[in-house]
Design a protein around this motif. Structure first.
Motif, PDB file in Angstrom:
ATOM      1  N   SER A   1       2.723  59.243  60.862  1.00 36.10           N
ATOM      2  CA  SER A   1       2.007  59.365  59.591  1.00 36.10           C
ATOM      3  C   SER A   1       2.599  58.434  58.545  1.00 36.10           C
ATOM      4  O   SER A   1       1.876  57.823  57.747  1.00 36.10           O
ATOM      5  CB  SER A   1       2.053  60.818  59.107  1.00 36.10           C
TER       6      SER A   1
ATOM      7  N   LEU B   1      -2.920  66.366  65.751  1.00 41.95           N
ATOM      8  CA  LEU B   1      -4.132  65.571  65.578  1.00 41.95           C
ATOM      9  C   LEU B   1      -5.005  66.047  64.409  1.00 41.95           C
ATOM     10  O   LEU B   1      -5.448  65.222  63.601  1.00 41.95           O
ATOM     11  CB  LEU B   1      -4.933  65.568  66.881  1.00 41.95           C
ATOM     12  N   PRO B   2      -5.282  67.361  64.270  1.00 38.89           N
ATOM     13  CA  PRO B   2      -6.085  67.768  63.094  1.00 38.89           C
ATOM     14  C   PRO B   2      -5.418  67.408  61.778  1.00 38.89           C
ATOM     15  O   PRO B   2      -6.091  66.993  60.821  1.00 38.89           O
ATOM     16  CB  PRO B   2      -6.222  69.288  63.267  1.00 38.89           C
TER      17      PRO B   2
ATOM     18  N   ILE C   1      -5.942  63.695  61.098  1.00 39.29           N
ATOM     19  CA  ILE C   1      -7.306  63.392  60.657  1.00 39.29           C
ATOM     20  C   ILE C   1      -7.517  63.837  59.202  1.00 39.29           C
ATOM     21  O   ILE C   1      -8.093  63.108  58.383  1.00 39.29           O
ATOM     22  CB  ILE C   1      -8.315  64.082  61.590  1.00 39.29           C
ATOM     23  N   THR C   2      -7.023  65.033  58.870  1.00 38.11           N
ATOM     24  CA  THR C   2      -7.164  65.527  57.501  1.00 38.11           C
ATOM     25  C   THR C   2      -6.426  64.645  56.511  1.00 38.11           C
ATOM     26  O   THR C   2      -6.935  64.328  55.425  1.00 38.11           O
ATOM     27  CB  THR C   2      -6.652  66.972  57.405  1.00 38.11           C
TER      28      THR C   2
ATOM     29  N   LEU D   1      -5.629  61.443  56.828  1.00 39.79           N
ATOM     30  CA  LEU D   1      -6.313  60.164  56.688  1.00 39.79           C
ATOM     31  C   LEU D   1      -7.571  60.301  55.827  1.00 39.79           C
ATOM     32  O   LEU D   1      -7.879  59.425  55.011  1.00 39.79           O
ATOM     33  CB  LEU D   1      -6.687  59.619  58.071  1.00 39.79           C
ATOM     34  N   LYS D   2      -8.282  61.399  55.964  1.00 37.72           N
ATOM     35  CA  LYS D   2      -9.521  61.582  55.207  1.00 37.72           C
ATOM     36  C   LYS D   2      -9.242  61.797  53.733  1.00 37.72           C
ATOM     37  O   LYS D   2      -9.945  61.247  52.863  1.00 37.72           O
ATOM     38  CB  LYS D   2     -10.294  62.780  55.778  1.00 37.72           C
TER      39      LYS D   2
ATOM     40  N   VAL E   1      -8.327  53.637  57.110  1.00 33.31           N
ATOM     41  CA  VAL E   1      -8.963  53.854  58.407  1.00 33.31           C
ATOM     42  C   VAL E   1      -9.707  52.605  58.885  1.00 33.31           C
ATOM     43  O   VAL E   1      -9.593  52.224  60.068  1.00 33.31           O
ATOM     44  CB  VAL E   1      -9.895  55.080  58.341  1.00 33.31           C
TER      45      VAL E   1
ATOM     46  N   THR F   1      -9.170  50.718  62.440  1.00 36.46           N
ATOM     47  CA  THR F   1     -10.313  50.583  63.349  1.00 36.46           C
ATOM     48  C   THR F   1     -10.515  49.122  63.757  1.00 36.46           C
ATOM     49  O   THR F   1     -10.735  48.817  64.936  1.00 36.46           O
ATOM     50  CB  THR F   1     -11.579  51.131  62.679  1.00 36.46           C
TER      51      THR F   1
END
Length: 931
Positions: free
Chosen positions: A770, A806-807, A810-811, A813-814, A821, A825
């Motif tokens: 992270s 993982l959750p 994702i949280t 990063l959002k 992101v 990508t």
């Protein structure tokens, strides 16, 4: 002196004695209310008690004005609102008179803005008096209540006026409502007793059943005596030791003092005057009450230095109900009752000439003037028998039932004729159970809910709301163009090229083709400013946006200024033009005590978008520098970084040089964040996102800061003094060391490999990942390495560690790194194969064996040789591509031809020495080219 009310007083005292178990103060209360009625009726200046928005009061006022034809009318309303009354003829009722102040002098600054409103409806006694006075020659109207300034002077706490009900409707905002003629009990016990024995649910229904209907057809003296009696009852039962009661008495002293001043100044005969006030104040017994010349005056304090602005704003039935705590739908029902009684009694109401929304009526002939005769007791007969109420009006009730079924079907209910019959019968049944001959609108409403609503509400409106619409609806007023403040009129004038009816109370679509009609650019600019200043629903863009560097040739808007007229009007209290108000708002935001550097930068950006005022922008930029230097936390570092990057990009694209404040902000921020960096790395309160933003500011602004005189040593020292303990911040520190050239990429890979090989560290490895993801902000060239690290984590971490992380990843990063992101990508797209078939033969770059060096080429035959490693690779690259080197040399102004790089030539020695002194640069170039 004998009184016509002596028999009534004796009768009430006898009743009090018979109630031996009653309150000890009961005889005093019963005798006192009779004395209050006698005292009020003996006053030479006729006192007319009213209840605001009461059809019975309005009917009695209408009849009395036609009979008495007074020459002077004293009205209980803030005296400084009088100039607004003539503007009522330009409005559609209901509207509210408003006094507004945003810059205070004499009140606490934190209580700004202050606002007082007084709503006016057509079915109110006050409006009938205003219309009569303004349209009748020779009649003078005088407002005698305390001024707006005194309203807040007498408030115990201006910032939270506890003695005045807080309105909840958006049409009235946070203004203090002026209660004209309020008769609501100020204690729960009496109200609960009345509601229980009256078999009603709320005060509005009790008042309609036991006061409005009996008094609707009563003669003047009966109405007057009953209203004073009610006001005296509530007055004597109210607690006398409260600030509210003391304030009410001061209001009465104030009003009577103003009345005597006018009588003495004008020489008017009290017999030709009429004093209109709330029934509570009509029963006043303060020493200063009365029109006699020898009555003592009340010492009125001077007003403060606050400058008050005045205007009219739209109101509505629901806003009035919310402001004064009335039951929903009660004002609409009162308006319907008013129209019905006018037809029944064949009365023509007073309406201001040219009043918008008023029905055309025939001019009513004045009745013969009535004289004040001797006081006669009308109370005894009124109290002795039951009120005379109308019987069942089957035609009216049948019409209600048919209309509510039709309205319910339009709103999704499966209602039928059987439901209309059921509502009719249930209304009659409920009225009988509650002791009523005729079903009231409230009985009909309960019956409709019972018979139609059933279990669910299929649409936006329930049946109770449909009944309110049926019985009058939430009528909303409108202020006419002539009564608008200059700013509001300017808005309507500047939006006229859109060719829309902006007063219409519906959403209208405006289409702006700026390429075909360049003259609409001014409308577009104004709409964007209104978008910033007004509520979201007033002006809403459908297509188009306003950002730095963007200009659209087509825009579309949804405009709902008709229903948000109040917001536009209140802008007029802040300035003469929209631009002036916007500038004041930006200054207020930037100089707010809680403002931060990010807030000031936002104001800078808005000034560039809307005002294009270099002077204002420079002031706001200087304020941002001041706030940044004073900050002791870095909570807003991400916002600061994002905004200053956007501003720098805008200036670099549009201006030949950067403004002075931009350079000062960069240098101040560079020094500021270098100072706070070691502490931010250690503090638990400072998040990884904030530290990453600080490093992003330092690294991305480094070249500009160094050109403006900053010292890079300060950054190096700050990084070396940082000793984080959390894994995410450690990863950030490693990224910073790599950016500074202290930690090569190969060493960074080694450290990550050691972390994955240590079983004690593996559970916390996701936190390191992270941190590396957040490091993309300050060190974007680490994207390949971050993709590699993420791949290593997915490949080597055990499921008990990987799956719970993982959750969270994702949280994070959002919420905190959404802009990073796309970077990951794109890098992953370049790294991984583009098809499923290629995946079988694909080998990750970090797992591929190192490529062999290319064999010596023609350059070696010319004597090319040099050091091994990255320096040698760079030298080979330069020798193999001399044209690129010549182009760079020409651009830099270096003369001379190409000299082969050998260890014996001076040029070679200089280049080799340069590459040897700065190995990190050579390694980075070598890695980028795959050497």
């Amino acid at each position: 002196m004998t009184s016509p009310f002596d028999p009534l007083r004796d009768q009430l005292l006898g009743a009090a004695e018979s109630l031996a178990d009653g309150p000890a103060a009961l005889p005093e209360i019963l005798a006192g209310i009779v004395d209050d009625v006698d005292h009020a009726l003996r006053e030479p200046l006729e006192i007319f008690p009213v209840c605001h928005h009461s059809p019975a009061s309005a009917l009695a006022m209408l009849r009395r004005l036609r009979e008495k034809q007074p020459k002077v009318i004293y009205l209980e309303l803030c005296e400084d609102l009088q100039p607004l009354l003539t503007e009522l003829r330009n409005c559609r009722l209901p509207v509210a008179l408003q006094a507004f102040a945003s810059e205070l002098d004499g009140f606490p600054k934190e209580s700004a803005p202050l606002s007082v409103i007084a709503p006016i409806t057509e079915s109110s006694a006050e409006y009938q008096a205003i219309s009569y006075a303004l349209d009748t020659p020779g009649v003078e109207l005088v407002l005698v209540d305390r001024s707006t300034d005194h309203v807040f002077q007498w408030q115990p706490d201006v910032s939270s006026p506890a003695d005045t009900p807080e309105p909840e409707d958006d049409l009235h905002g946070d203004a203090v409502g002026v209660e004209i003629g309020d008769l609501r009990p100020r204690f729960a016990e009496l109200e609960e007793h009345l509601l229980h024995h009256g078999r009603v649910r709320h005060w509005s229904e009790w008042w309609d059943q036991y006061v409005e209907q009996p008094l609707a057809g009563a003669d003047h003296e009966t109405y007057r005596q009953v209203m004073v009696l009610i006001g005296s009852l509530f007055r004597r039962l109210a607690p006398h030791d409260t600030k509210r009661y003391a304030s009410d008495e001061d209001r009465e002293r104030y009003m009577w003092t103003r009345i005597r001043e006018h009588l003495g100044r004008s020489g008017a005969d009290p017999a030709d005057c009429l004093y209109i006030c709330g029934a509570f104040h009509a029963a006043s017994r303060v020493a200063e009450a009365g029109s006699a010349p020898g009555t003592p005056d009340f010492a009125i304090t001077p007003r403060t230095g606050t400058t008050w602005l005045y205007g009219l704003i739209p109101s509505s039935h629901s806003a009035i109900e919310s402001q004064f705590g009335l039951a929903p739908g009660s004002v609409s029902i009162a308006a319907t009752t008013w129209q019905k009684q006018l037809l029944k009694l064949r009365l023509t109401p007073f309406r201001l000439e040219g009043q918008k929304g008023a029905r055309k009526t025939k001019k009513a002939l004045p009745l013969p003037a009535a004289s004040n005769g001797p006081v006669v007791d009308h109370l005894t007969g009124y109290l002795a028998g039951p009120p005379v109420l109308d019987g069942l009006d089957e035609e009216e009730l049948r019409g209600w039932c048919v209309d509510i079924v039709r309205l319910a079907r339009r709103n999704g209910y499966l209602a039928s004729t059987a439901d209309a019959i059921a509502v009719f019968e249930t209304s009659v049944l409920l009225a009988g159970m509650r002791g009523r001959v005729r079903p009231t609108p409230y009985d009909f409403q309960d019956a409709a809910v019972t018979c139609i609503e059933k279990d669910t509400v299929p649409g936006r409106r329930d049946v109770r709301r449909l009944c309110e619409i049926l019985l009058g609806g939430d009528r909303i007023g409108q202020v006419g163009y002539e009564a608008l403040p200059p700013l509001a009129r300017d808005v309507y004038d500047r939006l006229a090229p859109l060719e829309l009816d902006l007063e219409q109370r519906s959403i209208q679509r405006a289409l702006l083709d700026l390429s075909a009609r360049p003259e609409l650019a001014g409308c577009s600019q104004l709409l964007w400013m209104l978008r910033y200043l007004l509520p979201d629903q007033a002006v809403r863009p459908i297509m188009g946006s306003r950002k730095l560097g963007e200009r659209h040739i087509q825009e579309s808007w949804d405009l709902d200024l008709g229903r948000n007229q109040r917001a536009v009007i209140e802008l007029g209290y802040e300035g003469v033009t929209v631009e002036q108000v916007l500038e004041q708002r930006l200054r207020r935001d930037a100089w707010d005590p809680k403002a931060t550097a990010a807030t000031a930068l936002k104001a800078v950006e808005n000034s560039l978008l809307f005002l294009e005022s270099p002077r204002l922008t420079d002031e706001l930029g200087a304020r941002a520098i001041e706030l940044l230097a004073a900050e002791r936390t870095v909570d807003d570092a991400p916002d600061v970084l994002r905004r200053i990057r956007r501003l720098l990009g805008h200036y670099r694209a549009t201006a030949p040089v950067l403004p002075g404040w931009c350079g000062r902000f960069v240098t101040e921020g560079y020094a500021h964040y270098c100072t706070l960096l070691p502490t931010a790395f250690v503090e638990e309160e400072t998040g990884v996102r904030q530290v990453g933003a600080m490093l992003g500011f330092l690294f991305s602004m480094e070249s500009l800061a160094l050109s403006l005189g900053c010292d890079r040593t300060q950054l190096e020292i700050a990084v070396r003094q940082s000793h984080p303990e959390s894994p995410a911040k450690i990863a950030l520190l490693w990224a910073a060391l790599h950016q500074l050239g202290v930690l090569p990429l190969t060493d960074l890979r080694v450290r990550v490999g050691e972390l994955l090989g240590n079983p004690l560290v593996v559970p916390s490895f996701p936190q390191y990942v992270s941190g590396f993801v957040q490091a993309l902000e300050p060190v974007p060239r680490l994207a390949p390495f971050v993709v590699e690290t993420l791949s290593q984590a997915f490949a080597r971490l055990p499921d008990p560690v990987l799956l719970p992380w993982l959750p969270n990843l994702i949280t994070t990063l959002k919420q905190q790194a959404a802009e990073l992101v796309p970077v990951l990508t794109r890098e992953a797209g370049r790294t991984f194969p583009g098809s499923l078939a290629a995946l079988d033969s694909w080998t990750a770059p970090w797992n591929a064996p190192p490529r062999a060096r290319p064999s010596a080429g023609p350059g070696d035959a010319a004597g090319l040789s040099g050091p091994s490693g990255p320096a040698g690779a760079a030298a080979a690259l330069l020798a193999a591509n001399p044209a690129a080197a010549d182009a760079v040399a020409t651009m830099l102004g270096c003369e001379g031809g190409w000299t082969p790089l050998t260890t014996e030539t001076g040029g070679d020695a200089a280049v080799v020495g340069l590459l040897t002194a700065y190995p990190a640069t050579a390694e980075a170039v070598a890695e980028l080219i795959g050497a």
